[in-house]
Scaffold this motif. Structure first.
Motif, PDB file in Angstrom:
ATOM      1  N   UNK A 142       0.844  -1.205   0.000  1.00 22.18           N
ATOM      2  CA  UNK A 142       0.000   0.000   0.000  1.00 22.18           C
ATOM      3  C   UNK A 142       0.870   1.242   0.000  1.00 22.18           C
ATOM      4  N   UNK A 143       0.331   2.376  -0.448  1.00 22.60           N
ATOM      5  CA  UNK A 143       1.121   3.612  -0.435  1.00 22.60           C
ATOM      6  C   UNK A 143       1.597   3.951   0.968  1.00 22.60           C
ATOM      7  N   UNK A 144       2.712   4.617   1.016  1.00 24.40           N
ATOM      8  CA  UNK A 144       3.242   5.058   2.299  1.00 24.40           C
ATOM      9  C   UNK A 144       2.260   6.030   2.953  1.00 24.40           C
ATOM     10  N   UNK A 145       1.959   5.817   4.207  1.00 23.12           N
ATOM     11  CA  UNK A 145       0.963   6.653   4.887  1.00 23.12           C
ATOM     12  C   UNK A 145       1.515   8.061   5.116  1.00 23.12           C
ATOM     13  N   UNK A 146       0.715   9.060   4.785  1.00 22.39           N
ATOM     14  CA  UNK A 146       1.125  10.449   4.986  1.00 22.39           C
ATOM     15  C   UNK A 146       1.206  10.757   6.473  1.00 22.39           C
ATOM     16  N   UNK A 147       2.257  11.435   6.870  1.00 19.30           N
ATOM     17  CA  UNK A 147       2.490  11.764   8.278  1.00 19.30           C
ATOM     18  C   UNK A 147       1.775  13.077   8.614  1.00 19.30           C
ATOM     19  N   UNK A 148       0.867  13.001   9.567  1.00 22.18           N
ATOM     20  CA  UNK A 148       0.117  14.182   9.990  1.00 22.18           C
ATOM     21  C   UNK A 148       1.003  15.055  10.889  1.00 22.18           C
ATOM     22  N   UNK A 149       1.167  16.338  10.575  1.00 19.12           N
ATOM     23  CA  UNK A 149       1.987  17.197  11.441  1.00 19.12           C
ATOM     24  C   UNK A 149       1.289  17.480  12.762  1.00 19.12           C
TER      25      UNK A 149
END
Length: 549
Positions: A175-182
């Motif tokens: 799966x795509x790399x999960x976006x990191x929430x700031x």
């Protein structure tokens, strides 16, 4: 099913569609298994070229790619390309056959070699685990954004995989790399800095090339009145934006460098702030507030101390920060005077110069500007390393952030041609343009066969000064002997014709007519331009580059 076949099929099941390599006995069966499973294989003439082709393809296509090499010497031949990919954190899998018997001629410590150039080394250790270990290598390449050397021992390759079909049926692309929430506090701190900024500049790097990143960054910049710049590897991201400064760093035009240096706030988004992007810190004013945003916390402050480091996805951080800012922000750096200056004298092509060309040699600026006018706007450019490299990088325009493939993390000459081959296959809808020095062109000439064999309608421009120009202009003024870095003239156009290219020798602008004719024609044969460039002066960025040695 043997392990050799299962590993090849597992790589394709895990999402690999493109393979480059040089096939020998150790990687023969696995490479053929990948082809049989649907992957496209491109045979290079040297493993170093294969590794760089795979690196470039992965960068431009944003897809994990494989380079397949023979045990021992096949891997060592590929190490420079692997080192470039690893330094650039390219998601790449190096499928390396491995001789584990110490008395084998091919035996080397392949794990140590991989680690020495910054790649992650993993190994297929058993028939039962072969499929899982292979798909795990792809997963790590994608999620850790790294180059993985997957060692495949010869003795393990010959084993039977138990219940292979069931194991392969369980494999799927990661799966795509999960976006990191700031973090909210970090977003608030960044918004507060930008709210009070009078001359903000945003510098976007490779990490800002993702989907919708441009829109998010431009919206944030408009809200806070920021000017926009990129690192060299992200050149073209803000193409067409009237507030773009183009590239930040050693290639910056005088106006861009002046405006960045005068910024009171610089926000680096997905940009590692290396010595090249900051001119060894010279583009950061003594009172400038420096902010860095990256989804990898270890990247924050790695090259330069920062006042604020934000761990977060570039797009999400830009969107959250824009929302946190007041609607009626200040105009910031976006004043009428700045707008006029950017329109009139930002580009290197806008800056007058004395043409130093003669009847025998063309000025590289004149050559590059003329080619920019001749070649189609929809292009993808690969640039080799050397004294010449700033001219094609900055004088040839690119349509967007996929228009320049810049494999310069290792600063090796000889990668430019293979880079452009990989980029050309990743973007077949664009004209591929390779910009090489004569040193890099001759070092990689074997891959001219690959260009012609696979039918790439490519333009190769050789900035030919019959020398390693960077060393000539760095050491020559101090009176050092230069016989080790200067060479007799070589007819590189004749070399290209021997490989089946169309070729032209250029000494003056008038000699470029065959290039115009080629562009207007069917382009069924690749074209090489052997441009004899003036050799009396070093490039503007050269001494800055040598400060990094």
């Amino acid at each position: 099913m043997k392990v050799a076949e299962a590993v090849g099929r597992a790589l394709v099941a895990a999402g690999v569609g493109q393979v480059f390599g040089v096939v020998g006995s150790g990687n023969f069966h696995t490479t053929n298994a990948m082809v049989a499973a649907g992957a496209r294989f491109v045979a290079a003439r040297h493993e170093g070229g294969a590794a760089t082709m795979a690196d470039a393809y992965a960068r431009v296509r944003a897809a994990v790619t494989v380079v397949s090499v023979h045990q021992g010497c096949g891997l060592t031949n590929a190490l420079t390309g692997i080192g470039e990919a690893a330094k650039s954190r390219t998601p790449l899998v190096v499928l390396a056959a491995e001789a584990t018997e110490p008395h084998s001629n091919f035996h080397v410590d392949q794990g140590a070699l991989a680690q020495a150039v910054g790649a992650l080394s993993v190994r297929v250790t058993s028939a039962a685990d072969a499929v899982a270990q292979t798909s795990g290598a792809v997963l790590r390449a994608v999620h850790e954004r790294c180059t993985v050397v997957l060692n495949l021992p010869l003795d393990v390759q010959a084993l039977d995989v138990p219940d292979a079909d069931r194991a392969l049926a369980a494999v799927a692309p990661p799966p795509p790399r999960r976006a990191v929430e700031p973090a909210a506090d970090d977003v608030a701190a960044l918004a507060a800095i930008l709210a009070h900024a009078e001359r903000p500049v945003i510098v976007a790097g490779r990490g800002a090339r993702g989907p919708d990143c441009r829109r998010a960054i431009e919206t944030l910049a408009e809200r806070c009145g920021a000017l926009l710049a990129t690192s060299a590897v992200a050149r073209g991201l803000f193409r067409g934006n009237p507030w773009s400064l183009d590239v930040a760093g050693g290639f910056s035009s005088p106006l861009a460098a002046e405006l960045i240096r005068d910024a009171d706030v610089i926000v680096a988004l997905g940009c590692s702030l290396t010595m090249w992007t900051t001119r060894h810190g010279g583009l950061i004013g003594p009172d400038t507030t420096l902010v860095q945003v990256d989804d990898d916390p270890t990247a924050l402050g790695a090259h330069r101390p920062v006042h604020l480091g934000v761990t977060g996805d570039v797009r999400l951080t830009a969107e959250r920060t824009r929302t946190a800012l007041e609607e009626d922000g200040s105009p910031g750096y976006r004043t009428p005077d700045i707008a006029d200056a950017l329109a009139e004298r930002l580009s290197w092509r806008d800056i007058p110069y004395e043409d130093t060309g003669t009847r025998d040699r063309i000025d590289p600026r004149t050559l590059s500007a003329a080619l920019d006018d001749i070649l189609p706007a929809q292009r993808v450019i690969g640039v080799d390393s050397g004294n010449f490299m700033g001219y094609p990088t900055m004088y040839l325009s690119v349509p967007d952030e996929q228009g320049l493939c810049f494999t310069q993390a290792f600063q090796s000459i000889g990668l430019g041609l293979a880079t452009t081959i990989g980029a050309a296959l990743a973007r077949p809808d664009r004209l591929a343009v390779a910009a090489l020095g004569d040193g890099g062109a001759l070092m990689s000439a074997v891959e001219l066969d690959t260009v012609r064999r696979i039918g790439l309608p490519m333009v190769i421009v050789v900035y030919n000064d019959d020398a390693y120009g960077a060393e000539v202009h760095h050491f020559g003024p101090d009176g050092f002997p230069l016989s080790t870095v200067e060479f007799p003239p070589t007819d590189i156009a004749a070399v290209a014709r021997g490989y089946g290219f169309d070729a032209v020798t250029v000494r003056t602008p008038a000699d470029l007519k065959p290039v115009r004719d080629w562009v207007a024609g069917p382009r069924t044969t690749p074209l090489l331009v052997d441009a004899k460039v003036v050799r009396e002066h070093g490039a503007w960025w050269l001494e800055e580059a040598f400060r990094g040695h």
